[in-house]
Design an enzyme around this catalytic site. Sequence first.
Site, mmCIF file in Angstrom:
data_model
loop_
_atom_site.group_PDB
_atom_site.id
_atom_site.type_symbol
_atom_site.label_atom_id
_atom_site.label_comp_id
_atom_site.label_asym_id
_atom_site.label_seq_id
_atom_site.Cartn_x
_atom_site.Cartn_y
_atom_site.Cartn_z
ATOM 1 N N GLN A 271 29.117 20.775 -7.402
ATOM 2 C CA GLN A 271 29.839 19.533 -7.142
ATOM 3 C C GLN A 271 30.663 19.635 -5.858
ATOM 4 O O GLN A 271 30.607 18.761 -4.979
ATOM 5 C CB GLN A 271 30.785 19.222 -8.327
ATOM 6 N N HIS B 90 18.446 27.549 -12.195
ATOM 7 C CA HIS B 90 19.107 28.714 -12.795
ATOM 8 C C HIS B 90 18.256 29.982 -12.705
ATOM 9 O O HIS B 90 17.029 29.935 -12.813
ATOM 10 C CB HIS B 90 19.421 28.431 -14.269
ATOM 11 N N THR C 191 -3.429 -5.603 0.442
ATOM 12 C CA THR C 191 -2.858 -4.271 0.683
ATOM 13 C C THR C 191 -3.711 -3.519 1.703
ATOM 14 O O THR C 191 -3.206 -2.694 2.451
ATOM 15 C CB THR C 191 -2.707 -3.460 -0.623
ATOM 16 N N LYS D 282 0.856 -1.195 0.000
ATOM 17 C CA LYS D 282 0.000 0.000 0.000
ATOM 18 C C LYS D 282 0.885 1.236 0.000
ATOM 19 O O LYS D 282 1.811 1.349 0.807
ATOM 20 C CB LYS D 282 -0.900 -0.020 1.245
ATOM 21 N N ARG E 2 27.449 34.593 -8.808
ATOM 22 C CA ARG E 2 26.161 34.194 -9.376
ATOM 23 C C ARG E 2 25.191 33.838 -8.258
ATOM 24 O O ARG E 2 25.593 33.677 -7.091
ATOM 25 C CB ARG E 2 26.317 32.997 -10.328
#
Length: 301
Positions: free
Chosen positions: A228, A256, A57, A11, A176
């Site tokens: 990263q 972005h 379920t 479920k 940025r």
Amino acid sequence: MSTLSYARYGKDNVRVYKVQRNADGTQDVTEMTVCTLLEGDIAASWTHADNANIVATDTQKQTIYLKAKQHPVNPPELFASILAQHFIDEYTHITAAHVTVTVHRWTRMEVDGKPHPHTFLRDGVETREVECVAKKGQGISIRSGIKGLLVLKSTGSQFWGFHRDEFTRLPEVWDRILSTEVEAGWHWRKFNNLQQVEQEQEAFDKAWEDARKITCETFAKENSPSVQNTMYLMAEQILAAVGRVDAVEYSLPNKHYFEIDMSWYKGTKNTGADAEVYAPQSDPNGLIQCTVTRKGSSPKL
Ligand SMILES: O=c1[nH]c(=O)c2[nH]c(=O)[nH]c2[nH]1
């Protein structure tokens, strides 16, 4: 000839709310969404229309409610383990139970400058995630995590020195906007049994708090050279903070924000150091992922 090579059932999206009424008159609430999936001697239902071994379920859903009534639902790692262990203990033909718990935020409201005893607010779509697998005779595996934590910094992020070739258009930038929706996960070294999960349960909330704090503070403080590098620093610190965790994963979209050239209108300056108005992009987005493990260890994930 064909063969059933994968089968699991259960479920999903079982919504559960539990209140705890404290002696001092305050109340605590937990809202979560649970999924259970069972494996075992169940193939005949698929291949021979024989449902004899199928724990419906609906039965799984009723069990989730009952276990939430009978046991603590916090930390969610313990509740998921209690449920998963129940399914493999209760049914001889069920060999593995996969339980995921998503905990939604209900943060206590401040009213008149004080924490209110029984009123809460949903401060964001961020969730706490637990994936637990109990296998007969093989202990309990747990992965904890954070999903949907949306963060943005308006400066303190750069991206330069990347590979350039004939397909490259992206300019290097030393300043940025950086925004992402954090998905982080950490894998606990396997628990031998439910008793061990119970004994070590205090580690779960602490790890979640540490991981969240490390994620937010590293994001804020580092002058990021790339998504990263930032995610690697986060993962390293979580491994250092939580001794029982063997692997940390991050999946970070790079959401972005594009500069808008307004020079066409009376020479309006809105790029580079003059940029103030940006166009947030819903897609496409970068997607940066990693798994960081302890040196010399190769955990089975
Ligand atoms: O932090 C980043 N990593 C990338 O790999 C990448 N690629 C890109 O276009 N912008 C960024 N930013």
